[in-house]
Scaffold this active site. Structure first.
Site, PDB file in Angstrom:
ATOM      1  N   PHE A  17      39.727 -17.724 -16.841  1.00 54.74           N
ATOM      2  CA  PHE A  17      40.529 -17.352 -15.724  1.00 54.74           C
ATOM      3  C   PHE A  17      40.258 -18.477 -14.397  1.00 54.74           C
ATOM      4  N   ASP A  65      30.136 -23.475 -28.368  1.00 58.11           N
ATOM      5  CA  ASP A  65      29.298 -22.326 -28.066  1.00 58.11           C
ATOM      6  C   ASP A  65      28.014 -22.457 -27.283  1.00 58.11           C
ATOM      7  N   ILE A  66      27.777 -21.892 -26.016  1.00 66.08           N
ATOM      8  CA  ILE A  66      26.951 -22.283 -25.282  1.00 66.08           C
ATOM      9  C   ILE A  66      25.444 -21.472 -25.826  1.00 66.08           C
ATOM     10  N   ALA A  88      31.172 -20.238 -17.881  1.00 69.08           N
ATOM     11  CA  ALA A  88      31.154 -19.870 -19.212  1.00 69.08           C
ATOM     12  C   ALA A  88      30.390 -18.466 -19.126  1.00 69.08           C
ATOM     13  N   SER A  91      32.364 -11.821 -18.828  1.00 66.02           N
ATOM     14  CA  SER A  91      32.800 -11.418 -17.590  1.00 66.02           C
ATOM     15  C   SER A  91      33.298 -10.126 -17.354  1.00 66.02           C
ATOM     16  N   THR A 136      28.101 -14.168  -9.516  1.00 63.63           N
ATOM     17  CA  THR A 136      29.007 -13.238  -8.797  1.00 63.63           C
ATOM     18  C   THR A 136      28.354 -12.219  -7.842  1.00 63.63           C
ATOM     19  N   ASP A 137      28.999 -11.615  -6.920  1.00 66.14           N
ATOM     20  CA  ASP A 137      28.446 -10.767  -5.973  1.00 66.14           C
ATOM     21  C   ASP A 137      27.798  -9.454  -6.387  1.00 66.14           C
ATOM     22  N   GLU A 138      28.480  -9.237  -7.724  1.00 63.83           N
ATOM     23  CA  GLU A 138      27.621  -7.936  -8.313  1.00 63.83           C
ATOM     24  C   GLU A 138      26.168  -7.978  -8.805  1.00 63.83           C
ATOM     25  N   TYR A 161      26.335  -6.559 -17.290  1.00 65.49           N
ATOM     26  CA  TYR A 161      27.105  -7.797 -16.779  1.00 65.49           C
ATOM     27  C   TYR A 161      26.222  -8.080 -15.731  1.00 65.49           C
ATOM     28  N   LYS A 165      23.872 -11.658 -15.311  1.00 66.07           N
ATOM     29  CA  LYS A 165      24.262 -12.535 -14.350  1.00 66.07           C
ATOM     30  C   LYS A 165      22.999 -12.863 -13.457  1.00 66.07           C
ATOM     31  N   TYR A 218      39.882   4.578 -11.979  1.00 67.55           N
ATOM     32  CA  TYR A 218      38.573   5.131 -12.366  1.00 67.55           C
ATOM     33  C   TYR A 218      38.159   6.068 -11.201  1.00 67.55           C
ATOM     34  N   ASN A 260      40.362   0.638  -4.452  1.00 68.52           N
ATOM     35  CA  ASN A 260      41.315   0.556  -5.353  1.00 68.52           C
ATOM     36  C   ASN A 260      42.668   1.287  -5.253  1.00 68.52           C
ATOM     37  N   ARG A 292      33.916   4.857 -14.568  1.00 70.03           N
ATOM     38  CA  ARG A 292      33.164   3.778 -15.115  1.00 70.03           C
ATOM     39  C   ARG A 292      31.623   4.250 -15.067  1.00 70.03           C
TER      40      ARG A 292
HETATM   41  P1  NAD Z   1      36.701 -15.048 -17.947  1.00 71.01           P
HETATM   42  O1  NAD Z   1      36.131 -14.339 -18.955  1.00 71.01           O
HETATM   43  O2  NAD Z   1      38.193 -15.183 -17.784  1.00 71.01           O
HETATM   44  O3  NAD Z   1      36.403 -16.667 -18.804  1.00 71.01           O
HETATM   45  C1  NAD Z   1      35.238 -16.908 -19.593  1.00 71.01           C
HETATM   46  C2  NAD Z   1      35.414 -18.105 -20.184  1.00 71.01           C
HETATM   47  O4  NAD Z   1      34.198 -18.357 -20.876  1.00 71.01           O
HETATM   48  C3  NAD Z   1      36.348 -18.138 -21.627  1.00 71.01           C
HETATM   49  O5  NAD Z   1      37.160 -19.030 -21.554  1.00 71.01           O
HETATM   50  C4  NAD Z   1      35.534 -17.948 -22.884  1.00 71.01           C
HETATM   51  O6  NAD Z   1      35.921 -18.383 -23.925  1.00 71.01           O
HETATM   52  C5  NAD Z   1      34.419 -18.725 -21.966  1.00 71.01           C
HETATM   53  N1  NAD Z   1      33.050 -18.260 -22.945  1.00 71.01           N
HETATM   54  C6  NAD Z   1      32.644 -17.277 -23.218  1.00 71.01           C
HETATM   55  N2  NAD Z   1      31.505 -17.142 -23.659  1.00 71.01           N
HETATM   56  C7  NAD Z   1      31.074 -18.497 -24.191  1.00 71.01           C
HETATM   57  C8  NAD Z   1      30.246 -19.069 -25.019  1.00 71.01           C
HETATM   58  N3  NAD Z   1      29.230 -18.387 -25.541  1.00 71.01           N
HETATM   59  N4  NAD Z   1      30.220 -20.493 -24.997  1.00 71.01           N
HETATM   60  C9  NAD Z   1      31.264 -21.173 -24.440  1.00 71.01           C
HETATM   61  N5  NAD Z   1      32.351 -20.408 -23.679  1.00 71.01           N
HETATM   62  C10 NAD Z   1      32.355 -19.212 -23.674  1.00 71.01           C
HETATM   63  O7  NAD Z   1      36.016 -15.313 -16.964  1.00 71.01           O
HETATM   64  P2  NAD Z   1      36.249 -15.513 -15.285  1.00 71.01           P
HETATM   65  O8  NAD Z   1      36.411 -14.229 -14.650  1.00 71.01           O
HETATM   66  O9  NAD Z   1      36.936 -16.874 -15.235  1.00 71.01           O
HETATM   67  O10 NAD Z   1      34.693 -15.781 -14.618  1.00 71.01           O
HETATM   68  C11 NAD Z   1      34.139 -17.102 -14.862  1.00 71.01           C
HETATM   69  C12 NAD Z   1      32.824 -17.076 -14.132  1.00 71.01           C
HETATM   70  O11 NAD Z   1      32.962 -16.827 -12.790  1.00 71.01           O
HETATM   71  C13 NAD Z   1      32.054 -16.142 -14.863  1.00 71.01           C
HETATM   72  O12 NAD Z   1      30.403 -16.812 -14.882  1.00 71.01           O
HETATM   73  C14 NAD Z   1      31.931 -14.839 -13.862  1.00 71.01           C
HETATM   74  O13 NAD Z   1      30.546 -14.267 -14.019  1.00 71.01           O
HETATM   75  C15 NAD Z   1      32.024 -15.723 -12.414  1.00 71.01           C
HETATM   76  N6  NAD Z   1      32.763 -14.677 -11.647  1.00 71.01           N
HETATM   77  C16 NAD Z   1      33.926 -14.049 -11.777  1.00 71.01           C
HETATM   78  C17 NAD Z   1      34.796 -13.446 -10.914  1.00 71.01           C
HETATM   79  C18 NAD Z   1      35.909 -12.648 -11.220  1.00 71.01           C
HETATM   80  O14 NAD Z   1      36.456 -12.044 -10.214  1.00 71.01           O
HETATM   81  N7  NAD Z   1      36.538 -13.081 -12.176  1.00 71.01           N
HETATM   82  C19 NAD Z   1      34.016 -13.556  -9.398  1.00 71.01           C
HETATM   83  C20 NAD Z   1      32.682 -13.906  -9.152  1.00 71.01           C
HETATM   84  C21 NAD Z   1      32.005 -14.810 -10.334  1.00 71.01           C
HETATM   85  O1  DAU Z   2      32.872  -8.954  -7.775  1.00 72.52           O
HETATM   86  C1  DAU Z   2      33.052  -9.786  -8.795  1.00 72.52           C
HETATM   87  C2  DAU Z   2      33.252  -9.509 -10.393  1.00 72.52           C
HETATM   88  O2  DAU Z   2      34.759  -8.794 -10.022  1.00 72.52           O
HETATM   89  C3  DAU Z   2      33.294 -10.457 -11.446  1.00 72.52           C
HETATM   90  O3  DAU Z   2      31.849 -10.686 -11.225  1.00 72.52           O
HETATM   91  C4  DAU Z   2      33.555  -9.819 -12.662  1.00 72.52           C
HETATM   92  O4  DAU Z   2      33.497 -10.749 -13.619  1.00 72.52           O
HETATM   93  C5  DAU Z   2      35.080  -9.293 -12.317  1.00 72.52           C
HETATM   94  O5  DAU Z   2      35.392  -8.516 -13.688  1.00 72.52           O
HETATM   95  C6  DAU Z   2      35.108  -8.248 -11.446  1.00 72.52           C
HETATM   96  O6  DAU Z   2      34.416  -7.111 -11.689  1.00 72.52           O
HETATM   97  P1  DAU Z   2      34.904  -5.744 -11.166  1.00 72.52           P
HETATM   98  O7  DAU Z   2      34.316  -4.696 -12.087  1.00 72.52           O
HETATM   99  O8  DAU Z   2      35.227  -5.328 -10.071  1.00 72.52           O
HETATM  100  O9  DAU Z   2      36.657  -5.856 -11.793  1.00 72.52           O
HETATM  101  P2  DAU Z   2      37.367  -5.210 -12.474  1.00 72.52           P
HETATM  102  O10 DAU Z   2      38.978  -5.451 -12.324  1.00 72.52           O
HETATM  103  O11 DAU Z   2      37.295  -4.536 -13.728  1.00 72.52           O
HETATM  104  O12 DAU Z   2      37.621  -3.700 -11.633  1.00 72.52           O
HETATM  105  C7  DAU Z   2      37.905  -3.730 -10.119  1.00 72.52           C
HETATM  106  C8  DAU Z   2      37.876  -2.221  -9.684  1.00 72.52           C
HETATM  107  O13 DAU Z   2      38.682  -1.395 -10.312  1.00 72.52           O
HETATM  108  C9  DAU Z   2      36.523  -1.654 -10.026  1.00 72.52           C
HETATM  109  O14 DAU Z   2      36.242  -0.673  -9.037  1.00 72.52           O
HETATM  110  C10 DAU Z   2      36.806  -1.016 -11.236  1.00 72.52           C
HETATM  111  C11 DAU Z   2      38.146  -0.359 -11.128  1.00 72.52           C
HETATM  112  N1  DAU Z   2      39.050  -0.192 -12.187  1.00 72.52           N
HETATM  113  C12 DAU Z   2      39.158  -1.310 -13.434  1.00 72.52           C
HETATM  114  C13 DAU Z   2      39.751  -1.100 -14.381  1.00 72.52           C
HETATM  115  C14 DAU Z   2      39.741  -2.127 -15.379  1.00 72.52           C
HETATM  116  C15 DAU Z   2      39.748   0.859 -12.283  1.00 72.52           C
HETATM  117  O15 DAU Z   2      39.906   1.793 -11.561  1.00 72.52           O
HETATM  118  N2  DAU Z   2      40.762   1.038 -13.605  1.00 72.52           N
HETATM  119  C16 DAU Z   2      40.670  -0.114 -14.623  1.00 72.52           C
HETATM  120  O16 DAU Z   2      41.244   0.281 -15.683  1.00 72.52           O
END
Ligand code: NAD
Ligand code: DAU
Length: 355
Positions: A17, A65-66, A88, A91, A136-138, A161, A165, A218, A260, A292
């Protein structure tokens, strides 16, 4: 302010993404760089995300694969890399609860493999090198009803997760302190936008509304997240990579907190409008389901450091961003259908079966 120029840049996770938005931005904005996208193509990786740039001369995809050190090390040798933007990862928090070890293997071991390969290859001349770890902020854990995460907030991860991280962040800092590896880290809040896999809240609800299925909330739905449009995150990553200070951390956030339940109600209204339905139709699909485990109450970012030091701020407000996001999903049926066929159905029924 110094601006680092790279000749040969590795982006990991570029088919995911956020990674796909980062790859697109870098390939289009830096035609003089050679950009390698290394991705395993897990369920979350999708080369369809990069169709528009795949033929550009400064772009190359590498499947791998990393977790495999020899493979990663060889990429550093063959491609003579001088920069890395590492995204990568596994997530999704819910998947980490069912399969924590995969998160350790990719997020921790995979990151250490990249650090070791960079250390081996870069040797002692580190003047024009950069290893950027996207986090991530998590890692900071959960806030109560007030307060913000700053760069000095103590780490307190709660899910497998976020623990993986946090561990990877610690390794990145350890390589800076111990070996002088030129690293920079950012910790970002929740992203939303196009190409987001529909296991995460916003795209899952868009997909379910389209299919007239329940919207699983949730617990009591009062959990709060700080949402940032993904293209603004990609721009922040560009800024941190090129202008951030080595050894530093930058928090990135949307200045945009939503409970949410309120977010999903707003999304329902946007969907109703776009689908030409009576307002209120989609809200009827809202269903409260079991919580959750270890669910963090609230995340909110103080992004004043990146704002004052690098001049970054979000450019898209939530209403605009949500409307663009919904428009993209409605115009890209084929993308959504492709990623929700097969394994997605198994995942969905297991995750939500006893709700
Ligand atoms: P995503 O799950 O959409 O994408 C992850 C990508 O990594 C995928 O293309 C997957 O194929 C690849 N990948 C997974 N395992 C791998 C491996 N072993 N070797 C090589 N490639 C691999 O994730 P995202 O939401 O795009 O998040 C990207 C990064 O940003 C992550 O490090 C995540 O922790 C961080 N992040 C995400 C969010 C969010 O809201 N999505 C917020 C803050 C930080
Ligand atoms: O804060 C950054 C993080 O945000 C990233 O590091 C993660 O990769 C990314 O997945 C995201 O984590 P969250 O757990 O916050 O995202 P998610 O979309 O899974 O959930 C957002 C909120 O919604 C969380 O409070 C859980 C809730 N939720 C989620 C799902 C999937 C629901 O209530 N119902 C659901 O079905």
């Amino acid at each position: 302010m110094f601006f680092y120029y790279m000749k040969s840049l590795l982006i990991t996770g570029g088919a995911g993404f956020i990674g796909s938005h980062v790859v697109r931005r870098m390939v289009n904005n830096y035609p003089e760089y050679k950009i390698y996208n290394l991705d395993k193509l897990t369920y979350a990786g999708n080369l369809e995300n990069l169709k528009d740039i795949e033929a550009k001369p400064n772009y190359e995809f590498i499947k791998g694969d990393i977790q495999d050190f020899d493979f990663v090390n060889k990429i550093f040798q063959d491609k003579n890399l001088d920069g890395v933007i590492h995204l990568a990862a596994e997530s999704h928090v819910d998947r980490s609860i069912t399969n924590p070890l995969e998160f350790v293997m990719t997020n921790v071991v995979g990151t250490v493999n990249l650090l070791n390969a960079a250390k081996n290859h870069w040797g002692i001349d580190l003047s024009d090198k950069r290893f950027y770890h996207v986090s991530t902020d998590e890692v900071y854990g959960a806030l109560g009803e007030v307060g913000l995460f700053t760069e000095d907030t103590k780490y307190d991860p709660h899910s497998p997760y976020s623990a993986s991280k946090a561990s990877s962040d610690h390794f990145v800092r350890a390589y800076y302190d111990t070996y002088g590896l030129p690293v920079v880290i950012s910790n970002c809040s929740n992203n939303y936008g196009s190409h987001h896999f529909p296991e995460k809240l916003i795209p899952l609800c868009i997909h379910n509304i389209k299919n007239n299925k329940p919207l699983p909330i949730y617990g009591d739905g009062k959990y709060t997240r700080d949402w940032l449009f993904v293209e603004d995150h990609a721009r922040a990553i560009d800024d941190v990579f090129h202008k951030g200070k080595l050894g530093e951390t930058y928090n990135i956030g949307g200045f945009n907190e939503w409970q949410n339940i309120d977010l999903v109600k707003l999304l329902c209204d946007v969907m109703d409008e776009k689908l030409g339905q009576e307002v209120g139709t989609s809200q009827k699909l809202i269903t409260f389901v079991k919580d959750r485990p270890g669910h963090d109450l609230r995340y909110a970012i103080d992004a004043s450091k990146i704002e004052s030091e690098l001049g970054w701020r979000p450019s898209v407000n939530f209403e605009q961003g949500l409307e663009k996001t919904v428009a993209w999903y409605l115009a890209n049926d084929e993308w959504l259908n492709n990623v929700t066929s097969g394994n997605y159905q198994d995942y969905y029924s297991k995750q939500y079966q006893s709700s």
